[in-house]
Enzyme design. Structure first.
Site, PDB file in Angstrom:
ATOM      1  N   TYR A 158       1.232   1.050  11.275  1.00  0.00           N
ATOM      2  CA  TYR A 158       1.145   0.355   9.976  1.00  0.00           C
ATOM      3  C   TYR A 158       0.714  -1.104  10.158  1.00  0.00           C
ATOM      4  CZ  TYR A 158       2.318  -1.215   5.270  1.00  0.00           C
ATOM      5  OH  TYR A 158       2.252  -1.734   3.998  1.00  0.00           O
ATOM      6  N   LYS A 162      -2.701  -2.819   8.754  1.00  0.00           N
ATOM      7  CA  LYS A 162      -2.756  -3.950   7.816  1.00  0.00           C
ATOM      8  C   LYS A 162      -3.373  -5.191   8.470  1.00  0.00           C
ATOM      9  CE  LYS A 162      -1.182  -1.992   4.061  1.00  0.00           C
ATOM     10  NZ  LYS A 162      -2.024  -1.834   2.853  1.00  0.00           N
TER      11      LYS A 162
HETATM   12  P1  NAP Z   1       3.866   3.758  -3.343  1.00  0.00           P
HETATM   13  O1  NAP Z   1       4.787   3.569  -4.484  1.00  0.00           O
HETATM   14  O2  NAP Z   1       4.193   4.801  -2.328  1.00  0.00           O
HETATM   15  O3  NAP Z   1       2.383   3.972  -3.890  1.00  0.00           O
HETATM   16  C1  NAP Z   1       1.327   4.272  -2.991  1.00  0.00           C
HETATM   17  C2  NAP Z   1       0.112   4.726  -3.779  1.00  0.00           C
HETATM   18  O4  NAP Z   1      -0.936   5.034  -2.845  1.00  0.00           O
HETATM   19  C3  NAP Z   1       0.373   5.959  -4.609  1.00  0.00           C
HETATM   20  O5  NAP Z   1      -0.192   5.784  -5.883  1.00  0.00           O
HETATM   21  C4  NAP Z   1      -0.348   7.057  -3.854  1.00  0.00           C
HETATM   22  O6  NAP Z   1      -0.861   8.009  -4.773  1.00  0.00           O
HETATM   23  C5  NAP Z   1      -1.492   6.281  -3.199  1.00  0.00           C
HETATM   24  N1  NAP Z   1      -2.047   6.999  -2.052  1.00  0.00           N
HETATM   25  C6  NAP Z   1      -1.419   7.313  -0.891  1.00  0.00           C
HETATM   26  N2  NAP Z   1      -2.254   8.027  -0.112  1.00  0.00           N
HETATM   27  C7  NAP Z   1      -3.419   8.177  -0.796  1.00  0.00           C
HETATM   28  C8  NAP Z   1      -4.653   8.822  -0.526  1.00  0.00           C
HETATM   29  N3  NAP Z   1      -4.870   9.501   0.611  1.00  0.00           N
HETATM   30  N4  NAP Z   1      -5.638   8.753  -1.464  1.00  0.00           N
HETATM   31  C9  NAP Z   1      -5.437   8.089  -2.616  1.00  0.00           C
HETATM   32  N5  NAP Z   1      -4.287   7.461  -2.939  1.00  0.00           N
HETATM   33  C10 NAP Z   1      -3.294   7.516  -2.030  1.00  0.00           C
HETATM   34  O7  NAP Z   1       3.759   2.395  -2.485  1.00  0.00           O
HETATM   35  P2  NAP Z   1       3.430   0.880  -2.921  1.00  0.00           P
HETATM   36  O8  NAP Z   1       4.512   0.049  -2.375  1.00  0.00           O
HETATM   37  O9  NAP Z   1       3.078   0.780  -4.355  1.00  0.00           O
HETATM   38  O10 NAP Z   1       2.137   0.625  -2.008  1.00  0.00           O
HETATM   39  C11 NAP Z   1       0.917   0.107  -2.514  1.00  0.00           C
HETATM   40  C12 NAP Z   1       0.274  -0.754  -1.436  1.00  0.00           C
HETATM   41  O11 NAP Z   1       1.137  -1.866  -1.157  1.00  0.00           O
HETATM   42  C13 NAP Z   1       0.052  -0.049  -0.092  1.00  0.00           C
HETATM   43  O12 NAP Z   1      -1.202  -0.425   0.414  1.00  0.00           O
HETATM   44  C14 NAP Z   1       1.172  -0.599   0.776  1.00  0.00           C
HETATM   45  O13 NAP Z   1       0.836  -0.566   2.139  1.00  0.00           O
HETATM   46  C15 NAP Z   1       1.271  -2.012   0.233  1.00  0.00           C
HETATM   47  N6  NAP Z   1       2.529  -2.700   0.520  1.00  0.00           N
HETATM   48  C16 NAP Z   1       3.728  -2.205   0.081  1.00  0.00           C
HETATM   49  C17 NAP Z   1       4.895  -2.887   0.385  1.00  0.00           C
HETATM   50  C18 NAP Z   1       6.249  -2.393  -0.047  1.00  0.00           C
HETATM   51  O14 NAP Z   1       7.271  -2.905   0.470  1.00  0.00           O
HETATM   52  N7  NAP Z   1       6.353  -1.466  -0.972  1.00  0.00           N
HETATM   53  C19 NAP Z   1       4.853  -4.063   1.136  1.00  0.00           C
HETATM   54  C20 NAP Z   1       3.627  -4.540   1.566  1.00  0.00           C
HETATM   55  C21 NAP Z   1       2.473  -3.848   1.242  1.00  0.00           C
HETATM   56  P3  NAP Z   1      -0.899   9.591  -4.556  1.00  0.00           P
HETATM   57  O15 NAP Z   1       0.245   9.956  -3.661  1.00  0.00           O
HETATM   58  O16 NAP Z   1      -0.776  10.134  -5.950  1.00  0.00           O
HETATM   59  O17 NAP Z   1      -2.244   9.844  -3.950  1.00  0.00           O
END
Ligand code: NAP
Length: 258
Positions: A158, A162
């Site tokens: 991860y 990133k």
């Molecule tokens: P989340 O609630 O798990 O949402 C992730 C989204 O990505 C879902 O809508 C999922 O949709 C989509 N996704 C996953 N695999 C995919 C694929 N192969 N094709 C298309 N869509 C896909 O997580 P989140 O926290 O909102 O994450 C969003 C972004 O923020 C990510 O890039 C993550 O790395 C980043 N981020 C999150 C955090 C945190 O603490 N939550 C911190 C730093 C960065 P489907 O499953 O419907 O495809």
């Protein structure tokens, strides 16, 4: 208060949950027209209906797997004419899988995370940004992470992915200098979404522990930052924003109460 982005067309990946879904709501409230994408199309359909009714905007939704170039191309080839001039691309889809040590990683996890988090961003950029360049207007917003700035144990895939997103963001900004197309990274710390449920493969207890003992960010906090970057006047380019919950001080330091 910000620059008016009403009627701009925003393409969001990962709009079925968490940060992507909150971002869709905020852009809708700003009067933008949306292209909502993710694999879980049933969720997109419900969100599209809600936002169309509430904000009287145009919403197109489509199933996409950003780890498959043919899936991206098919969605873009099938865009209705009125959605083709994309103004803002939010590369948000992403995931982490497990916290294995680098020498114990599962090859399938390596492929999935690198394909989604890294190749997905590169593929969408090469597919959508040429239109922005020819129109001399556009904004690419890549959702990175504190894991793109710091490494931590168990984060080889991860954090590696990133860090790559940050490098891609910087190179893209350099490549687009002089075109009026802006490039932004948003780097969240701990945000309570479905992220940890995915990381720990549905182990709800382990996922909820990540957010216990302090007040984590919520998806809307990050959507706020994304909207802030998008609503600066055209001569202002936010390069990167690192956003922590107040209890967090680095990738590994979180002040948790017992
Ligand atoms: P989340 O609630 O798990 O949402 C992730 C989204 O990505 C879902 O809508 C999922 O949709 C989509 N996704 C996953 N695999 C995919 C694929 N192969 N094709 C298309 N869509 C896909 O997580 P989140 O926290 O909102 O994450 C969003 C972004 O923020 C990510 O890039 C993550 O790395 C980043 N981020 C999150 C955090 C945190 O603490 N939550 C911190 C730093 C960065 P489907 O499953 O419907 O495809």
């Amino acid at each position: 208060m910000g620059y008016d982005i009403k009627d701009q067309i925003v393409f969001i990946t990962g709009a079925s949950a968490g940060i992507g879904q909150a971002t869709a709501r905020q852009f809708a409230a700003a009067g933008c027209h949306l292209i909502l994408t993710a694999r879980r199309v049933d969720r997109l359909q419900i969100l599209a209906q809600e936002l169309t009714q509430k904000y009287h905007i145009h919403v197109h939704h489509a199933a996409i797997d950003v780890s498959r170039l043919e899936s991206i191309e098919s969605v873009l080839n099938d865009l209705p004419e009125s959605f083709t001039n994309i103004d803002i691309l939010v590369n948000n889809a992403g995931l982490a899988l497990g916290v294995n040590k680098a020498h114990e990683n599962n090859p399938e996890d390596i492929n999935t995370v690198i394909d989604v988090n890294v190749k997905g961003v590169l593929w969408l950029t090469q597919a959508i940004v040429p239109g922005m360049v020819s129109r001399q207007r556009g904004h690419v917003i890549n959702i990175s992470s504190i894991a793109g700035h710091e490494a931590y144990p168990g984060g080889s895939i991860y954090c590696g992915s990133k860090h790559a997103v940050n490098a891609i963001t910087k190179s893209t900004r350099m490549d687009l200098a002089g075109t009026s197309v802006r490039v932004t990274a948003i780097s969240p710390g701990l945000v309570e979404t479905e992220f940890s449920q995915v990381r720990f493969r549905g182990d709800a207890q382990r996922a909820s522990q990540v957010y216990q003992g302090y007040e984590p960010l919520v998806a809307n906090d990050i959507a706020d930052a994304i909207l802030y970057a998008a609503t600066r006047p055209p001569h202002v380019q936010i390069a990167d924003m690192i956003i922590f919950p107040t209890a967090q001080a680095s990738a590994t330091i979180v002040a948790k109460k017992e």
